[in-house]
Scaffold this motif. Structure first.
Motif, PDB file in Angstrom:
ATOM      1  N   ALA A   1       0.848  -1.188   0.000  1.00 52.96           N
ATOM      2  CA  ALA A   1       0.000   0.000   0.000  1.00 52.96           C
ATOM      3  C   ALA A   1       0.887   1.243   0.000  1.00 52.96           C
ATOM      4  CB  ALA A   1      -0.899  -0.007   1.226  1.00 52.96           C
ATOM      5  N   PRO A   2       0.434   2.329  -0.624  1.00 53.18           N
ATOM      6  CA  PRO A   2       1.250   3.546  -0.647  1.00 53.18           C
ATOM      7  C   PRO A   2       1.464   4.097   0.764  1.00 53.18           C
ATOM      8  CG  PRO A   2      -0.825   3.865  -1.835  1.00 53.18           C
ATOM      9  CD  PRO A   2      -0.807   2.475  -1.331  1.00 53.18           C
ATOM     10  N   THR A   3       2.644   4.629   0.970  1.00 54.27           N
ATOM     11  CA  THR A   3       2.957   5.232   2.266  1.00 54.27           C
ATOM     12  C   THR A   3       2.302   6.609   2.344  1.00 54.27           C
ATOM     13  OG1 THR A   3       4.946   6.321   1.461  1.00 54.27           O
ATOM     14  CG2 THR A   3       5.196   4.054   2.287  1.00 54.27           C
ATOM     15  N   THR A   4       2.299   7.170   3.526  1.00 50.43           N
ATOM     16  CA  THR A   4       1.744   8.511   3.714  1.00 50.43           C
ATOM     17  C   THR A   4       2.496   9.523   2.866  1.00 50.43           C
ATOM     18  OG1 THR A   4       1.134   7.911   5.965  1.00 50.43           O
ATOM     19  CG2 THR A   4       1.177  10.254   5.442  1.00 50.43           C
ATOM     20  N   LEU A   5       3.819   9.391   2.808  1.00 48.50           N
ATOM     21  CA  LEU A   5       4.625  10.306   1.990  1.00 48.50           C
ATOM     22  C   LEU A   5       4.230  10.211   0.522  1.00 48.50           C
ATOM     23  CD1 LEU A   5       6.946  12.304   1.601  1.00 48.50           C
ATOM     24  CD2 LEU A   5       8.482  10.332   1.416  1.00 48.50           C
ATOM     25  N   GLN A   6       4.031   9.000   0.026  1.00 46.75           N
ATOM     26  CA  GLN A   6       3.656   8.837  -1.372  1.00 46.75           C
ATOM     27  C   GLN A   6       2.283   9.449  -1.657  1.00 46.75           C
ATOM     28  OE1 GLN A   6       4.181   4.585  -1.466  1.00 46.75           O
ATOM     29  NE2 GLN A   6       6.115   4.753  -2.586  1.00 46.75           N
ATOM     30  N   VAL A   7       1.366   9.307  -0.723  1.00 46.03           N
ATOM     31  CA  VAL A   7       0.036   9.905  -0.899  1.00 46.03           C
ATOM     32  C   VAL A   7       0.152  11.430  -0.916  1.00 46.03           C
ATOM     33  CG1 VAL A   7      -2.234  10.210   0.181  1.00 46.03           C
ATOM     34  CG2 VAL A   7      -1.197   7.933   0.066  1.00 46.03           C
ATOM     35  N   VAL A   8       0.961  11.971  -0.006  1.00 38.65           N
ATOM     36  CA  VAL A   8       1.152  13.427   0.032  1.00 38.65           C
ATOM     37  C   VAL A   8       1.795  13.904  -1.269  1.00 38.65           C
ATOM     38  CG1 VAL A   8       2.435  15.295   1.170  1.00 38.65           C
ATOM     39  CG2 VAL A   8       1.227  13.592   2.543  1.00 38.65           C
ATOM     40  N   LEU A   9       2.797  13.188  -1.742  1.00 36.71           N
ATOM     41  CA  LEU A   9       3.453  13.560  -2.998  1.00 36.71           C
ATOM     42  C   LEU A   9       2.479  13.490  -4.177  1.00 36.71           C
ATOM     43  CD1 LEU A   9       6.962  11.872  -2.617  1.00 36.71           C
ATOM     44  CD2 LEU A   9       6.410  14.298  -2.439  1.00 36.71           C
ATOM     45  N   LEU A  10       1.654  12.443  -4.214  1.00 40.91           N
ATOM     46  CA  LEU A  10       0.644  12.342  -5.266  1.00 40.91           C
ATOM     47  C   LEU A  10      -0.327  13.520  -5.223  1.00 40.91           C
ATOM     48  CD1 LEU A  10      -0.288   8.545  -5.377  1.00 40.91           C
ATOM     49  CD2 LEU A  10       0.488   9.940  -7.303  1.00 40.91           C
ATOM     50  N   CYS A  11      -0.682  13.958  -4.016  1.00 43.15           N
ATOM     51  CA  CYS A  11      -1.618  15.078  -3.858  1.00 43.15           C
ATOM     52  C   CYS A  11      -0.994  16.412  -4.241  1.00 43.15           C
ATOM     53  CB  CYS A  11      -2.136  15.137  -2.417  1.00 43.15           C
ATOM     54  SG  CYS A  11      -3.233  13.756  -2.017  1.00 43.15           S
ATOM     55  N   THR A  12       0.338  16.508  -4.211  1.00 43.09           N
ATOM     56  CA  THR A  12       0.981  17.769  -4.604  1.00 43.09           C
ATOM     57  C   THR A  12       1.025  17.953  -6.118  1.00 43.09           C
ATOM     58  OG1 THR A  12       3.218  16.850  -4.602  1.00 43.09           O
ATOM     59  CG2 THR A  12       2.437  17.870  -2.541  1.00 43.09           C
ATOM     60  N   LEU A  13       0.931  16.860  -6.873  1.00 41.13           N
ATOM     61  CA  LEU A  13       1.034  16.972  -8.334  1.00 41.13           C
ATOM     62  C   LEU A  13      -0.044  17.884  -8.935  1.00 41.13           C
ATOM     63  CD1 LEU A  13       2.100  13.357  -9.376  1.00 41.13           C
ATOM     64  CD2 LEU A  13       3.516  15.408  -9.222  1.00 41.13           C
ATOM     65  N   PRO A  14      -1.328  17.729  -8.586  1.00 35.76           N
ATOM     66  CA  PRO A  14      -2.322  18.656  -9.146  1.00 35.76           C
ATOM     67  C   PRO A  14      -2.099  20.111  -8.710  1.00 35.76           C
ATOM     68  CG  PRO A  14      -3.408  16.780  -8.102  1.00 35.76           C
ATOM     69  CD  PRO A  14      -1.958  16.666  -7.824  1.00 35.76           C
ATOM     70  N   ILE A  15      -1.583  20.305  -7.510  1.00 32.73           N
ATOM     71  CA  ILE A  15      -1.304  21.664  -7.034  1.00 32.73           C
ATOM     72  C   ILE A  15      -0.196  22.294  -7.878  1.00 32.73           C
ATOM     73  CG2 ILE A  15      -0.423  23.002  -5.068  1.00 32.73           C
ATOM     74  CD1 ILE A  15      -1.776  20.806  -3.277  1.00 32.73           C
ATOM     75  N   LEU A  16       0.841  21.520  -8.165  1.00 30.14           N
ATOM     76  CA  LEU A  16       1.948  22.025  -8.971  1.00 30.14           C
ATOM     77  C   LEU A  16       1.533  22.266 -10.419  1.00 30.14           C
ATOM     78  CD1 LEU A  16       4.812  19.853  -7.462  1.00 30.14           C
ATOM     79  CD2 LEU A  16       4.437  22.304  -7.127  1.00 30.14           C
ATOM     80  N   VAL A  17       0.672  21.408 -10.976  1.00 33.16           N
ATOM     81  CA  VAL A  17       0.160  21.634 -12.327  1.00 33.16           C
ATOM     82  C   VAL A  17      -0.668  22.910 -12.351  1.00 33.16           C
ATOM     83  CG1 VAL A  17      -1.440  20.766 -14.082  1.00 33.16           C
ATOM     84  CG2 VAL A  17       0.211  19.243 -13.084  1.00 33.16           C
ATOM     85  N   SER A  18      -1.466  23.126 -11.308  1.00 34.12           N
ATOM     86  CA  SER A  18      -2.273  24.350 -11.227  1.00 34.12           C
ATOM     87  C   SER A  18      -1.380  25.584 -11.155  1.00 34.12           C
ATOM     88  CB  SER A  18      -3.185  24.308 -10.002  1.00 34.12           C
ATOM     89  OG  SER A  18      -4.078  23.226 -10.101  1.00 34.12           O
ATOM     90  N   GLY A  19      -0.282  25.508 -10.405  1.00 37.00           N
ATOM     91  CA  GLY A  19       0.660  26.625 -10.341  1.00 37.00           C
ATOM     92  C   GLY A  19       1.287  26.902 -11.694  1.00 37.00           C
ATOM     93  N   SER A  20       1.667  25.852 -12.394  1.00 38.11           N
ATOM     94  CA  SER A  20       2.227  26.031 -13.735  1.00 38.11           C
ATOM     95  C   SER A  20       1.195  26.640 -14.667  1.00 38.11           C
ATOM     96  CB  SER A  20       2.701  24.681 -14.278  1.00 38.11           C
ATOM     97  OG  SER A  20       3.192  24.822 -15.583  1.00 38.11           O
ATOM     98  N   ALA A  21      -0.039  26.176 -14.569  1.00 41.48           N
ATOM     99  CA  ALA A  21      -1.119  26.719 -15.401  1.00 41.48           C
ATOM    100  C   ALA A  21      -1.346  28.201 -15.097  1.00 41.48           C
ATOM    101  CB  ALA A  21      -2.402  25.920 -15.163  1.00 41.48           C
ATOM    102  N   PHE A  22      -1.281  28.553 -13.834  1.00 36.08           N
ATOM    103  CA  PHE A  22      -1.462  29.949 -13.423  1.00 36.08           C
ATOM    104  C   PHE A  22      -0.427  30.849 -14.096  1.00 36.08           C
ATOM    105  CE2 PHE A  22      -0.048  33.321 -10.521  1.00 36.08           C
ATOM    106  CZ  PHE A  22      -1.225  34.041 -10.370  1.00 36.08           C
ATOM    107  N   PHE A  23       0.841  30.485 -14.003  1.00 34.38           N
ATOM    108  CA  PHE A  23       1.906  31.315 -14.582  1.00 34.38           C
ATOM    109  C   PHE A  23       1.886  31.282 -16.109  1.00 34.38           C
ATOM    110  CE2 PHE A  23       3.756  30.642 -10.307  1.00 34.38           C
ATOM    111  CZ  PHE A  23       3.939  31.968  -9.957  1.00 34.38           C
TER     112      PHE A  23
END
Length: 182
Positions: A16-38
């Motif tokens: 099963a994914p670790t907590t760190l992996q889940v957190v990292l997976l959740c950051t990907l949409p945030i980072l894509v949104s930041g790239s989209a913003f700029f």
């Protein structure tokens, strides 16, 4: 059942994914949104026509005033937008690489994840926001310009330092016979 068969079956089942992996997976949409913003902001601001700029001057909205204020120093604005976009993109690919290195997915899963990550960034972080920003420039700027202006003002010493210490000297090396002032 043979003990060797049992141990090989257990080893082939992914953990099963670790907590760190889940957190990292959740950051990907945030980072894509930041790239989209700029990315979208660059298209909206630098794609304004003369008539659209005049329309912004007639408007009294916070977004219109912020957009016009940002356009007074286009080189510093471009540094902000490109550095912001590049930071989001680099962090996105670092996080996705960390996920792939941790064997979150099997071999084929990693290949598909890598393709998905690349397509996700290109489509959602670059192409789609540029398209939306070019079609709906003024509406887009109404929302993003105040945020950009806050970033611009808050980190102005950084943008000015990058301009004076890196961009201007490199511009003089690239075009030595011309002035590189804004």
């Amino acid at each position: 059942m043979d003990p060797d068969t049992t141990s090989s079956l257990i080893e082939s089942v992914p953990a099963a994914p670790t907590t760190l992996q889940v957190v990292l997976l959740c950051t990907l949409p945030i980072l894509v949104s930041g790239s989209a913003f700029f990315s979208g902001s660059e298209t909206a601001l630098f794609g304004l026509t003369v008539s659209e700029r005049l329309e912004l001057r007639r408007q009294r909205s916070v977004g219109a005033r912020a957009a016009l204020q940002l356009l007074h120093r286009p080189r510093l604005l471009l540094i902000l937008l490109l550095l912001g976009n590049m930071t989001m993109n680099v962090l996105y690919f670092i996080v996705s690489s960390m996920l792939m290195m941790n064997d979150l997915f099997n071999w084929w899963g990693d290949v598909l994840f890598g393709i998905g990550v690349l397509l996700g960034m290109v489509i959602c972080g670059e192409l789609l926001p540029k398209f939306i920003a070019s079609v709906f420039r003024q509406r887009y700027l109404r929302f993003v310009a105040p945020i950009l202006l806050a970033l611009y003002k808050g980190l102005r010493p950084l943008w000015t330092g990058i301009d004076r210490l890196i961009v201007t000297p490199l511009s003089r090396l690239a075009v030595p016979d011309q002035s590189v002032d804004e």
